[in-house]
Structure formats: structure tokens, C-alpha cells
Design a protein around this motif. Sequence first.
Motif, short mmCIF file in Angstrom:
data_model
loop_
_atom_site.label_atom_id
_atom_site.label_comp_id
_atom_site.label_asym_id
_atom_site.label_seq_id
_atom_site.Cartn_x
_atom_site.Cartn_y
_atom_site.Cartn_z
N GLY A 178 7.10 -0.93 -1.92
CA GLY A 178 7.23 0.06 -2.98
C GLY A 178 6.02 0.93 -3.22
N THR A 179 4.86 0.31 -3.49
CA THR A 179 3.65 1.09 -3.83
C THR A 179 2.44 0.58 -3.04
OG1 THR A 179 2.92 -0.38 -5.61
CG2 THR A 179 4.53 1.33 -6.18
N ALA A 180 1.41 1.42 -3.01
CA ALA A 180 0.16 1.03 -2.37
C ALA A 180 -0.48 -0.15 -3.10
CB ALA A 180 -0.80 2.21 -2.33
N ASP A 181 -0.33 -0.19 -4.42
CA ASP A 181 -0.87 -1.30 -5.20
C ASP A 181 -0.27 -2.63 -4.75
OD1 ASP A 181 -2.62 0.11 -6.84
OD2 ASP A 181 -1.08 0.54 -8.32
N VAL A 182 1.05 -2.65 -4.61
CA VAL A 182 1.73 -3.89 -4.19
C VAL A 182 1.32 -4.25 -2.77
CG1 VAL A 182 3.97 -4.94 -3.69
CG2 VAL A 182 3.66 -3.59 -5.78
N TYR A 183 1.26 -3.26 -1.89
CA TYR A 183 0.87 -3.55 -0.50
C TYR A 183 -0.52 -4.17 -0.45
CZ TYR A 183 -0.45 -3.01 4.36
OH TYR A 183 -0.90 -3.27 5.63
N ILE A 205 7.21 -0.52 5.24
CA ILE A 205 6.43 -0.52 6.48
C ILE A 205 7.12 -1.34 7.56
CG2 ILE A 205 4.13 -0.83 7.43
CD1 ILE A 205 3.02 -0.87 4.66
N ASP A 206 7.16 -0.79 8.77
CA ASP A 206 7.90 -1.40 9.88
C ASP A 206 7.40 -2.78 10.26
OD1 ASP A 206 9.40 0.88 10.02
OD2 ASP A 206 8.33 1.73 11.73
N PHE A 207 8.36 -3.64 10.65
CA PHE A 207 8.02 -4.90 11.33
C PHE A 207 9.01 -5.14 12.45
CE2 PHE A 207 11.07 -7.18 8.46
CZ PHE A 207 11.71 -7.99 9.40
N SER A 208 8.60 -5.97 13.40
CA SER A 208 9.43 -6.31 14.54
C SER A 208 9.15 -7.74 14.98
CB SER A 208 9.17 -5.34 15.70
OG SER A 208 9.95 -5.70 16.84
N ALA A 209 10.20 -8.51 15.21
CA ALA A 209 10.06 -9.91 15.60
C ALA A 209 11.13 -10.28 16.61
CB ALA A 209 10.17 -10.81 14.37
#
Length: 281
Positions: free
Chosen positions: A220-225, A270-274
Motif C-alpha cells: 500500500g504505502t512506502a511507510d508500510v514497505y 511489488i512483484d515477487f516470483s517463486a
Amino acid sequence: METQLEQIRNLQKKTWNQSSPGWKKWDKLTMDFLKPVGEEIIRKLAPHGDDYVLDIATGTGEPGLTIAAMLNNGKVIMTDLAEGMLEVARENAAQRGIKNIETVVCDVSELPFQDNTFDVISCRMGFMFFPDMLMAATEMIRVLKPGGRIAASVWNGPDKNLWFTTAMSSVNRNMTLPPPLPGAPGMFRCAEENLMVDLFSKVGFKNISQKNIEDKLNCGTADVYWSFVSEVVGPVVNSLSMADDTLKQKIKDEIYTTINDTYPNGKVAIDFSANVIYGEK
């Protein structure tokens, strides 16, 4: 066990215990983030009835707790190297009213179970951190019953996991980190194509398959990240613990700038891949 492996194991144990409060705080976000991977593991394993299940590197309890809730008369043994993580897993089980679980602190390379004990083994995001992956896989197939099913997940490469590299890129630009021990675990240790398939084949698993899972960390936000990566993501947490306040602030400011430039609408996803790897004994 060799001294080098003991060093790695002890460091892992310390790291995960230190980060367990952060995992507890951010458990909902983390579990939502990893849910697509857990769902694929469960889909492949199809646990049911009275299955006796081993969930290795369970952390705060997934996918073990979801599997336990699916069983009629079965049980899930949830193992982890870190006592602090298992404490959170037990709390989560109690909150959800799940009673058919048991937690065991142990090293995956020395599983305290008899041969041919379990119908199903799950292991979400554990293999990359095992000191000796071959030894771990050998132990897993040993404790699995003939015909038993296993599914494990690992991260793909850093270029496909911006949720991690966005933070670590700033850390690496600003800090000279001590080199890891030779052969030490790491986030992308299993990213090489077919590495896990070959490992499963080497120890004797059959009917092996692999599926790529791609999704996003919806923070959601830069703060949370920033709060999430600086309190939960082990390599970031460890690195920041070696930085003074001024350097931490510089890294934080850089990360905020990157996030806000990349997501100007404020919706940070933000992207992830597994990969999820399945096999049978």
C-alpha cells in the motif's frame, strides 16, 4: 555435523529468533503475501482425511495451520529451528481454534522422526536457508511414507523479486557487508533453473513437477514497505543492525524515494516470483 554447518545453523537460529517479534507484528501482511504460494503447495498435496503431515520451516504456522484445518482425523507436526517462531505459530493456532497440531523445535538435517512416518510434507520458503540442502531432502524422503507427497517452494531470482531487491539494493550501496560463510544459505540460493527438480530427483523422489507462481507484495504505502522489510526481512534486518542511526536514515530515505518514484499513485504492490516443486516417494 560439520563445524561449518553448525556455524550456519546457529546463525540461522539466532536470526530467526531475533526476527520473530517482527514476524508476529506483520503476520497478516506476510501471510497474505505468501498465500498464493501456500495455496499451490496445498493444491498439489491435496491433504485430506487422516493424513499425518509434517510442515517443515513452518515459521509462524503456514501452510501447516491451513492444512490442519482441512483434516478430519489427521494431524500436522510443525517444525522450525527457532523457538520464537513456533511460539507465534502456537498462538495463531489457538486464535483459530486449531488443535490438531504439534510444534517441534528441530534441525531439518536431523529430523527426530522414524522412517516412513508421514503421508505429506510441506515446506514453504525453507530450502534456501538449510545449511545442507541435500541432507535436508534426504531426511525428508526418509520420514515420508512410500507413496507420500511432498511440496516445497523457493524464491526465483532477484530480478523477479523486487519486493526484496528494492530494499537490499540501497543497503548494498551504502554498506560494506561481511562476506557470507562459504556455502551459506541465502534468499536466491535455489533460483537456478531446475536446481530443486534435480535435488528432488537425486534423493529419489518421483513424479516431480514444478510450477512458477507470480504475484505481488501489496503493502500500500512506502511507510508500510519500510516497516515490513526493516522488521521482518532477515538480510535487511541484519544489515541495519550494523548501521548507525545516520546511515539507517540515509538508507530509509533512499528506499522511500525509490518506492515513491516507482509508485507515484501511492499504491505500492511489488512483484515477487517463486517456484513450487512437487514430488512423491
